[in-house]
Design a protein around this motif. Structure first.
Motif, PDB file in Angstrom:
ATOM      1  N   MET A   7      41.146  20.432  25.031  1.00 48.70           N
ATOM      2  CA  MET A   7      42.373  21.122  25.279  1.00 48.70           C
ATOM      3  C   MET A   7      42.329  21.746  26.770  1.00 48.70           C
ATOM      4  SD  MET A   7      43.580  20.599  22.293  1.00 48.70           S
ATOM      5  CE  MET A   7      42.909  20.229  20.615  1.00 48.70           C
ATOM      6  N   HIS A   8      43.562  21.654  27.250  1.00 49.31           N
ATOM      7  CA  HIS A   8      43.746  22.441  28.754  1.00 49.31           C
ATOM      8  C   HIS A   8      43.357  24.033  28.649  1.00 49.31           C
ATOM      9  CE1 HIS A   8      47.340  24.666  27.865  1.00 49.31           C
ATOM     10  NE2 HIS A   8      47.548  24.950  29.033  1.00 49.31           N
ATOM     11  N   TRP A   9      43.707  24.617  27.694  1.00 45.85           N
ATOM     12  CA  TRP A   9      43.465  26.012  27.806  1.00 45.85           C
ATOM     13  C   TRP A   9      42.031  26.534  27.477  1.00 45.85           C
ATOM     14  CZ3 TRP A   9      40.869  28.543  23.763  1.00 45.85           C
ATOM     15  CH2 TRP A   9      40.715  28.172  22.472  1.00 45.85           C
ATOM     16  N   VAL A  10      41.197  25.466  26.917  1.00 49.03           N
ATOM     17  CA  VAL A  10      39.577  25.842  27.058  1.00 49.03           C
ATOM     18  C   VAL A  10      39.414  25.849  28.508  1.00 49.03           C
ATOM     19  CG1 VAL A  10      37.517  24.946  26.062  1.00 49.03           C
ATOM     20  CG2 VAL A  10      39.721  24.826  24.774  1.00 49.03           C
ATOM     21  N   VAL A  11      39.603  24.586  29.249  1.00 45.73           N
ATOM     22  CA  VAL A  11      39.208  24.752  30.865  1.00 45.73           C
ATOM     23  C   VAL A  11      39.688  25.971  31.283  1.00 45.73           C
ATOM     24  CG1 VAL A  11      39.217  23.321  32.882  1.00 45.73           C
ATOM     25  CG2 VAL A  11      39.116  22.278  30.543  1.00 45.73           C
ATOM     26  N   CYS A  12      40.976  26.345  31.260  1.00 44.93           N
ATOM     27  CA  CYS A  12      41.541  27.422  31.776  1.00 44.93           C
ATOM     28  C   CYS A  12      40.521  28.707  31.487  1.00 44.93           C
ATOM     29  CB  CYS A  12      42.975  27.769  31.398  1.00 44.93           C
ATOM     30  SG  CYS A  12      43.990  26.616  31.765  1.00 44.93           S
ATOM     31  N   GLU A  13      40.139  28.937  30.265  1.00 44.57           N
ATOM     32  CA  GLU A  13      39.266  30.248  29.886  1.00 44.57           C
ATOM     33  C   GLU A  13      37.920  29.894  30.336  1.00 44.57           C
ATOM     34  OE1 GLU A  13      40.516  32.796  28.796  1.00 44.57           O
ATOM     35  OE2 GLU A  13      42.528  32.106  28.517  1.00 44.57           O
ATOM     36  N   ALA A  14      37.466  28.857  30.566  1.00 49.08           N
ATOM     37  CA  ALA A  14      36.216  28.399  31.117  1.00 49.08           C
ATOM     38  C   ALA A  14      36.211  28.924  32.431  1.00 49.08           C
ATOM     39  CB  ALA A  14      35.777  26.983  31.037  1.00 49.08           C
ATOM     40  N   ILE A  15      37.040  28.696  33.333  1.00 54.12           N
ATOM     41  CA  ILE A  15      37.287  29.034  34.565  1.00 54.12           C
ATOM     42  C   ILE A  15      37.484  30.549  34.790  1.00 54.12           C
ATOM     43  CG2 ILE A  15      38.825  28.951  36.580  1.00 54.12           C
ATOM     44  CD1 ILE A  15      39.514  26.009  35.829  1.00 54.12           C
ATOM     45  N   GLY A  16      38.310  31.141  33.907  1.00 53.68           N
ATOM     46  CA  GLY A  16      38.360  32.547  34.011  1.00 53.68           C
ATOM     47  C   GLY A  16      37.166  33.382  33.602  1.00 53.68           C
ATOM     48  N   ALA A  17      36.347  32.891  32.817  1.00 54.11           N
ATOM     49  CA  ALA A  17      35.116  33.471  32.369  1.00 54.11           C
ATOM     50  C   ALA A  17      34.160  33.266  33.393  1.00 54.11           C
ATOM     51  CB  ALA A  17      34.497  32.790  30.973  1.00 54.11           C
ATOM     52  N   ALA A  18      34.053  32.236  34.013  1.00 54.24           N
ATOM     53  CA  ALA A  18      33.214  31.977  35.142  1.00 54.24           C
ATOM     54  C   ALA A  18      33.445  32.990  36.320  1.00 54.24           C
ATOM     55  CB  ALA A  18      33.153  30.488  35.714  1.00 54.24           C
ATOM     56  N   TYR A  19      34.796  33.231  36.657  1.00 55.92           N
ATOM     57  CA  TYR A  19      35.132  34.057  37.511  1.00 55.92           C
ATOM     58  C   TYR A  19      34.621  35.504  37.109  1.00 55.92           C
ATOM     59  CZ  TYR A  19      38.302  36.733  40.491  1.00 55.92           C
ATOM     60  OH  TYR A  19      38.871  37.539  41.463  1.00 55.92           O
ATOM     61  N   ALA A  20      35.271  35.858  35.942  1.00 57.43           N
ATOM     62  CA  ALA A  20      34.690  37.198  35.632  1.00 57.43           C
ATOM     63  C   ALA A  20      33.246  37.395  35.534  1.00 57.43           C
ATOM     64  CB  ALA A  20      35.270  37.342  34.252  1.00 57.43           C
ATOM     65  N   LEU A  21      32.705  36.540  35.267  1.00 53.01           N
ATOM     66  CA  LEU A  21      30.986  36.583  35.150  1.00 53.01           C
ATOM     67  C   LEU A  21      30.404  36.632  36.391  1.00 53.01           C
ATOM     68  CD1 LEU A  21      30.316  34.534  31.955  1.00 53.01           C
ATOM     69  CD2 LEU A  21      29.533  36.810  32.218  1.00 53.01           C
ATOM     70  N   GLY A  22      31.025  36.005  37.280  1.00 52.78           N
ATOM     71  CA  GLY A  22      30.366  35.846  38.670  1.00 52.78           C
ATOM     72  C   GLY A  22      30.685  37.359  39.295  1.00 52.78           C
ATOM     73  N   LEU A  23      31.918  37.806  39.161  1.00 52.13           N
ATOM     74  CA  LEU A  23      32.116  39.202  39.654  1.00 52.13           C
ATOM     75  C   LEU A  23      31.169  40.062  39.186  1.00 52.13           C
ATOM     76  CD1 LEU A  23      36.087  39.567  39.417  1.00 52.13           C
ATOM     77  CD2 LEU A  23      34.740  39.260  41.430  1.00 52.13           C
ATOM     78  N   VAL A  24      30.809  40.095  37.861  1.00 50.13           N
ATOM     79  CA  VAL A  24      29.884  41.261  37.271  1.00 50.13           C
ATOM     80  C   VAL A  24      28.414  40.974  37.616  1.00 50.13           C
ATOM     81  CG1 VAL A  24      29.323  42.175  35.091  1.00 50.13           C
ATOM     82  CG2 VAL A  24      31.817  41.735  35.320  1.00 50.13           C
ATOM     83  N   THR A  25      27.902  39.601  37.484  1.00 48.74           N
ATOM     84  CA  THR A  25      26.647  39.545  37.884  1.00 48.74           C
ATOM     85  C   THR A  25      26.297  38.923  38.897  1.00 48.74           C
ATOM     86  OG1 THR A  25      26.845  36.926  36.900  1.00 48.74           O
ATOM     87  CG2 THR A  25      26.555  38.719  35.316  1.00 48.74           C
ATOM     88  N   GLY A  26      27.106  38.534  39.583  1.00 50.40           N
ATOM     89  CA  GLY A  26      26.701  38.036  40.947  1.00 50.40           C
ATOM     90  C   GLY A  26      25.947  36.576  41.031  1.00 50.40           C
ATOM     91  N   GLU A  27      25.746  36.058  39.839  1.00 51.20           N
ATOM     92  CA  GLU A  27      24.696  34.971  39.733  1.00 51.20           C
ATOM     93  C   GLU A  27      25.620  33.739  40.270  1.00 51.20           C
ATOM     94  OE1 GLU A  27      23.590  34.329  35.632  1.00 51.20           O
ATOM     95  OE2 GLU A  27      22.750  36.337  35.612  1.00 51.20           O
ATOM     96  N   LYS A  28      25.100  33.081  40.792  1.00 47.84           N
ATOM     97  CA  LYS A  28      25.724  31.830  41.616  1.00 47.84           C
ATOM     98  C   LYS A  28      26.000  30.678  40.811  1.00 47.84           C
ATOM     99  CE  LYS A  28      24.628  28.078  45.397  1.00 47.84           C
ATOM    100  NZ  LYS A  28      24.811  27.051  44.385  1.00 47.84           N
TER     101      LYS A  28
END
Length: 419
Positions: free
Chosen positions: A317-338
């Motif tokens: 489903m397209h929305w799942v990839v969208c939310e994966a991208i959003g989660a990765a962006y958010a987690l990158g901001l918070v954790t700084g993990e590459k």
């Protein structure tokens, strides 16, 4: 944990995602119909089917984001959405909003939590955009939700009622709760009333604790007494709103929302830490990726798994990839993990290769296990809500809080002040 920023490799994708946001908005323009917004097919034409409340709300919200992002032509569409929600969709007799209408008359007159959450979201976004009638719509939506949907004893929302509110469905669902969290964060940003943030946090922590007890797979379905129903809809595993088992994309969406709740709390209180939410966001995303990404021989996230993590519905489903991208962006901001920046790039490239329709616009809503366009659950391209939000989130480097409409409005105000 100290919040810090990371580039996430955004120089590689930010421009493309911002350009894609404009393409999505162009596609959305065609969805306007007399009494709201219609369901679009693969080519961007309105289909001949009843108008859905959730869809008209989401497209009103989309129009507000378009306007707040600098597209002046969307003012008229926001006003159209507010008019539809104040008019044909509104039940003048019993209050609340019809689930669907046709030719301005109700087809499904039930009162459902899922689309009522989107009434709150659409109205709050229209208020941020400064549109006429929006404040009155939001006030009414808040009143209806307070009177009927919020179940404080369970930190959930009542799923649905009959048209006159006299009977309720013996079911409680996490999907409606999730979008209520999204709506409450937006309403909190508009009103400043703290109980919306309190409730958003309570719902998020409740779901996180349920998931933690199940190896971070979220139980979605409960009976009216709050007992988990693990076999619910086993015979309808590909249901678009209540599928059997664990929904991979919801783990990712809750991950992003958990970090937005934390960010909102941190803005409200300098002493707030929120480590439990960071842990939950990370675990939910890690479980979703482990269970869902490329687990059956091809790239893409499967839609659902059983409670041991085995794929059930393999459609992408397209929305799942969208939310994966959003989660990765958010987690990158918070954790700084590459690793989150690397994942964001992987999933964006997947979207570019398989999902984004450069010929007709928008994103294919569903692919099969071979990444070919399919329609087992979703027909056509109903709306652009998920894809637009994520393209703006990353493309415009929006913060985790406030919510999308308020963040865009604040950015616009800053840009005007520095000209």
């Amino acid at each position: 944990m100290t919040e810090r920023t990371t580039s996430l490799g955004r120089s590689e994708v930010a421009g493309a995602m911002r350009a894609e946001a404009d393409r999505l908005l162009d596609f959305a323009l065609a969805s306007r119909v007399e009494h709201g917004f219609g369901w679009l097919d693969e080519s961007g034409r309105v289909t001949d089917r009843p108008l859905e409340l959730w869809l008209t709300c989401r497209m009103t919200h989309v129009a507000a984001l378009g306007l707040l992002g600098g597209r002046a032509e969307f003012a008229e569409l926001v006003d159209h959405g507010v008019h539809a929600l104040s008019g044909a969709f509104h039940d003048l007799t019993h209050g609340g909003w019809f689930a669907s209408i046709d030719s301005g008359q109700p087809v499904d007159d039930r009162k459902q939590a899922y689309p009522h959450a989107f009434v709150l979201l659409a109205a709050s976004s229209a208020v941020v955009a400064g549109r006429p009638g929006a404040a009155e719509l939001l006030s009414l939506a808040r009143q209806v939700h307070e009177e009927h949907f919020w179940v404080g004893s369970k930190n959930l929302v009542q799923e649905s009622f009959s048209a006159d509110w006299s009977s309720s469905e013996p079911y409680l669902g996490v999907n409606a709760t999730m979008h209520t969290v999204e709506a409450f964060l937006a309403v909190h940003d508009v009103t400043g009333e703290p109980h919306y943030l309190d409730r958003a946090e309570a719902m998020t922590l409740q779901v996180a604790r349920w998931a933690r007890a199940r190896d971070w797979r979220i139980p979605e379905h409960f009976d009216e007494d709050g007992r988990v129903m693990p076999d619910y809809n086993r015979e309808r595993p590909a249901d678009p709103f209540r599928p059997f088992g664990a929904t991979v994309g919801h783990g990712l969406e809750w991950s992003r929302l958990a970090l937005s709740v934390r960010a909102s709390r941190m803005q409200a209180s300098a002493s707030y830490n929120g480590d439990e939410l960071v842990t939950a966001a990370t675990e939910l995303a890690d479980r979703a990726v482990a269970d869902g990404w490329a687990v059956d021989g091809a790239d893409g996230f499967v839609y659902t798994t059983d409670w041991d993590g085995h794929p059930v519905v393999r459609a992408r489903m397209h929305w799942v990839v969208c939310e994966a991208i959003g989660a990765a962006y958010a987690l990158g901001l918070v954790t700084g993990e590459k690793r989150w920046g690397d994942s964001l790039l992987t999933w964006w490239r997947y979207a570019e290769r398989y999902l984004i329709d450069t010929d007709h616009g928008s994103w294919h809503h569903e692919l099969d296990e071979h990444n070919l366009v399919s329609h087992g659950t979703w027909v056509g391209k109903p709306d652009v809500y998920h894809a637009l939000q994520i393209c703006l989130f990353v493309g415009d480097a929006l913060p985790l809080a406030p919510s999308f409409a308020t963040a865009l409005a604040e950015r616009m105000a800053t840009e005007r002040a520095t000209r």
